[in-house]
Design a protein around this motif. Structure first.
Motif, PDB file in Angstrom:
ATOM      1  N   ASP A  48      -5.150 -35.192  12.475  1.00 56.07           N
ATOM      2  CA  ASP A  48      -6.088 -36.248  12.082  1.00 56.07           C
ATOM      3  C   ASP A  48      -6.748 -35.816  10.779  1.00 56.07           C
ATOM      4  O   ASP A  48      -7.685 -35.018  10.782  1.00 56.07           O
ATOM      5  N   LEU A  49      -6.264 -36.332   9.662  1.00 55.63           N
ATOM      6  CA  LEU A  49      -6.742 -35.901   8.350  1.00 55.63           C
ATOM      7  C   LEU A  49      -7.977 -36.662   7.874  1.00 55.63           C
ATOM      8  O   LEU A  49      -8.412 -36.473   6.741  1.00 55.63           O
ATOM      9  N   ARG A  50      -8.540 -37.496   8.746  1.00 53.16           N
ATOM     10  CA  ARG A  50      -9.789 -38.165   8.379  1.00 53.16           C
ATOM     11  C   ARG A  50     -10.955 -37.181   8.373  1.00 53.16           C
ATOM     12  O   ARG A  50     -12.004 -37.472   7.812  1.00 53.16           O
ATOM     13  N   HIS A  51     -10.750 -36.024   8.979  1.00 58.29           N
ATOM     14  CA  HIS A  51     -11.781 -34.992   9.081  1.00 58.29           C
ATOM     15  C   HIS A  51     -11.272 -33.708   8.431  1.00 58.29           C
ATOM     16  O   HIS A  51     -10.063 -33.483   8.378  1.00 58.29           O
ATOM     17  N   PRO A  52     -12.182 -32.850   7.964  1.00 57.11           N
ATOM     18  CA  PRO A  52     -11.730 -31.539   7.460  1.00 57.11           C
ATOM     19  C   PRO A  52     -11.039 -30.759   8.581  1.00 57.11           C
ATOM     20  O   PRO A  52     -11.381 -30.897   9.755  1.00 57.11           O
ATOM     21  N   VAL A  53     -10.066 -29.965   8.210  1.00 62.09           N
ATOM     22  CA  VAL A  53      -9.340 -29.120   9.166  1.00 62.09           C
ATOM     23  C   VAL A  53      -9.541 -27.661   8.763  1.00 62.09           C
ATOM     24  O   VAL A  53      -9.898 -27.362   7.621  1.00 62.09           O
ATOM     25  N   ASP A  54      -9.325 -26.755   9.707  1.00 65.34           N
ATOM     26  CA  ASP A  54      -9.479 -25.330   9.434  1.00 65.34           C
ATOM     27  C   ASP A  54      -8.169 -24.740   8.938  1.00 65.34           C
ATOM     28  O   ASP A  54      -7.128 -24.928   9.569  1.00 65.34           O
ATOM     29  N   LEU A  55      -8.238 -24.034   7.836  1.00 69.59           N
ATOM     30  CA  LEU A  55      -7.099 -23.255   7.354  1.00 69.59           C
ATOM     31  C   LEU A  55      -7.334 -21.822   7.797  1.00 69.59           C
ATOM     32  O   LEU A  55      -8.353 -21.219   7.459  1.00 69.59           O
ATOM     33  N   VAL A  56      -6.407 -21.283   8.575  1.00 67.20           N
ATOM     34  CA  VAL A  56      -6.522 -19.922   9.087  1.00 67.20           C
ATOM     35  C   VAL A  56      -5.449 -19.069   8.432  1.00 67.20           C
ATOM     36  O   VAL A  56      -4.269 -19.415   8.460  1.00 67.20           O
ATOM     37  N   CYS A  57      -5.884 -17.973   7.834  1.00 67.66           N
ATOM     38  CA  CYS A  57      -4.983 -17.047   7.156  1.00 67.66           C
ATOM     39  C   CYS A  57      -5.186 -15.659   7.745  1.00 67.66           C
ATOM     40  O   CYS A  57      -6.314 -15.164   7.789  1.00 67.66           O
ATOM     41  N   SER A  58      -4.101 -15.040   8.187  1.00 70.98           N
ATOM     42  CA  SER A  58      -4.208 -13.724   8.817  1.00 70.98           C
ATOM     43  C   SER A  58      -4.464 -12.615   7.795  1.00 70.98           C
ATOM     44  O   SER A  58      -4.985 -11.567   8.135  1.00 70.98           O
ATOM     45  N   ASN A  59      -4.094 -12.851   6.544  1.00 69.63           N
ATOM     46  CA  ASN A  59      -4.257 -11.839   5.506  1.00 69.63           C
ATOM     47  C   ASN A  59      -5.003 -12.465   4.323  1.00 69.63           C
ATOM     48  O   ASN A  59      -4.369 -13.065   3.457  1.00 69.63           O
ATOM     49  N   PRO A  60      -6.338 -12.338   4.270  1.00 65.47           N
ATOM     50  CA  PRO A  60      -7.109 -12.994   3.200  1.00 65.47           C
ATOM     51  C   PRO A  60      -6.616 -12.603   1.810  1.00 65.47           C
ATOM     52  O   PRO A  60      -6.271 -11.457   1.557  1.00 65.47           O
ATOM     53  N   ASN A  61      -6.575 -13.582   0.944  1.00 69.55           N
ATOM     54  CA  ASN A  61      -6.047 -13.397  -0.392  1.00 69.55           C
ATOM     55  C   ASN A  61      -6.917 -14.188  -1.369  1.00 69.55           C
ATOM     56  O   ASN A  61      -7.012 -15.409  -1.258  1.00 69.55           O
ATOM     57  N   GLU A  62      -7.536 -13.510  -2.328  1.00 66.66           N
ATOM     58  CA  GLU A  62      -8.424 -14.178  -3.282  1.00 66.66           C
ATOM     59  C   GLU A  62      -7.684 -15.217  -4.115  1.00 66.66           C
ATOM     60  O   GLU A  62      -8.228 -16.266  -4.438  1.00 66.66           O
ATOM     61  N   GLN A  63      -6.439 -14.930  -4.462  1.00 66.24           N
ATOM     62  CA  GLN A  63      -5.668 -15.866  -5.279  1.00 66.24           C
ATOM     63  C   GLN A  63      -5.382 -17.155  -4.512  1.00 66.24           C
ATOM     64  O   GLN A  63      -5.422 -18.246  -5.072  1.00 66.24           O
ATOM     65  N   LEU A  64      -5.104 -17.032  -3.221  1.00 63.84           N
ATOM     66  CA  LEU A  64      -4.882 -18.211  -2.385  1.00 63.84           C
ATOM     67  C   LEU A  64      -6.117 -19.100  -2.382  1.00 63.84           C
ATOM     68  O   LEU A  64      -6.020 -20.312  -2.567  1.00 63.84           O
ATOM     69  N   VAL A  65      -7.272 -18.498  -2.192  1.00 68.67           N
ATOM     70  CA  VAL A  65      -8.533 -19.268  -2.181  1.00 68.67           C
ATOM     71  C   VAL A  65      -8.730 -19.960  -3.531  1.00 68.67           C
ATOM     72  O   VAL A  65      -9.099 -21.128  -3.577  1.00 68.67           O
ATOM     73  N   GLU A  66      -8.455 -19.253  -4.605  1.00 69.27           N
ATOM     74  CA  GLU A  66      -8.591 -19.836  -5.948  1.00 69.27           C
ATOM     75  C   GLU A  66      -7.632 -21.018  -6.129  1.00 69.27           C
ATOM     76  O   GLU A  66      -8.012 -22.066  -6.649  1.00 69.27           O
ATOM     77  N   ASP A  67      -6.391 -20.851  -5.684  1.00 68.93           N
ATOM     78  CA  ASP A  67      -5.391 -21.915  -5.841  1.00 68.93           C
ATOM     79  C   ASP A  67      -5.728 -23.154  -5.014  1.00 68.93           C
ATOM     80  O   ASP A  67      -5.355 -24.264  -5.373  1.00 68.93           O
ATOM     81  N   LEU A  68      -6.399 -22.954  -3.885  1.00 65.02           N
ATOM     82  CA  LEU A  68      -6.711 -24.072  -2.988  1.00 65.02           C
ATOM     83  C   LEU A  68      -8.134 -24.610  -3.150  1.00 65.02           C
ATOM     84  O   LEU A  68      -8.561 -25.454  -2.364  1.00 65.02           O
ATOM     85  N   LYS A  69      -8.868 -24.166  -4.160  1.00 64.77           N
ATOM     86  CA  LYS A  69     -10.277 -24.530  -4.271  1.00 64.77           C
ATOM     87  C   LYS A  69     -10.524 -26.042  -4.319  1.00 64.77           C
ATOM     88  O   LYS A  69     -11.536 -26.512  -3.842  1.00 64.77           O
ATOM     89  N   GLU A  70      -9.577 -26.812  -4.853  1.00 65.72           N
ATOM     90  CA  GLU A  70      -9.774 -28.270  -4.916  1.00 65.72           C
ATOM     91  C   GLU A  70      -9.771 -28.919  -3.532  1.00 65.72           C
ATOM     92  O   GLU A  70     -10.243 -30.036  -3.357  1.00 65.72           O
TER      93      GLU A  70
END
Length: 73
Positions: A48-70
């Protein structure tokens, strides 16, 4: 790591999958009791994309967060 993401359109989902597919990390999207692969377009559309969903990452990565900031809610 857990982030709230908001995917507002089909184009957002495509861009999101294009970005997440570049990473070898195990990425999952969770909403309510459902969990899908964050690299799967069909899986994401089953949520159900009408609501925010949780993105769970087992290995935190600063570049991933930067790429997905939008998409971060």
């Amino acid at each position: 790591m857990k982030l709230k993401v908001k995917l507002n359109s089909n184009q957002d989902v495509k861009r999101f999958v294009d970005i997440t597919s570049q990473y070898s990390d195990n990425l999952e999207l969770c909403f309510d009791r459902y969990t899908v692969d964050a690299k799967s377009i069909l899986g994401i559309f089953s949520l159900d994309l009408r609501h925010p969903v949780d993105l769970v990452c087992s290995n935190p990565n600063e570049q991933l967060v930067e790429d997905l900031k939008e998409f971060i809610a």
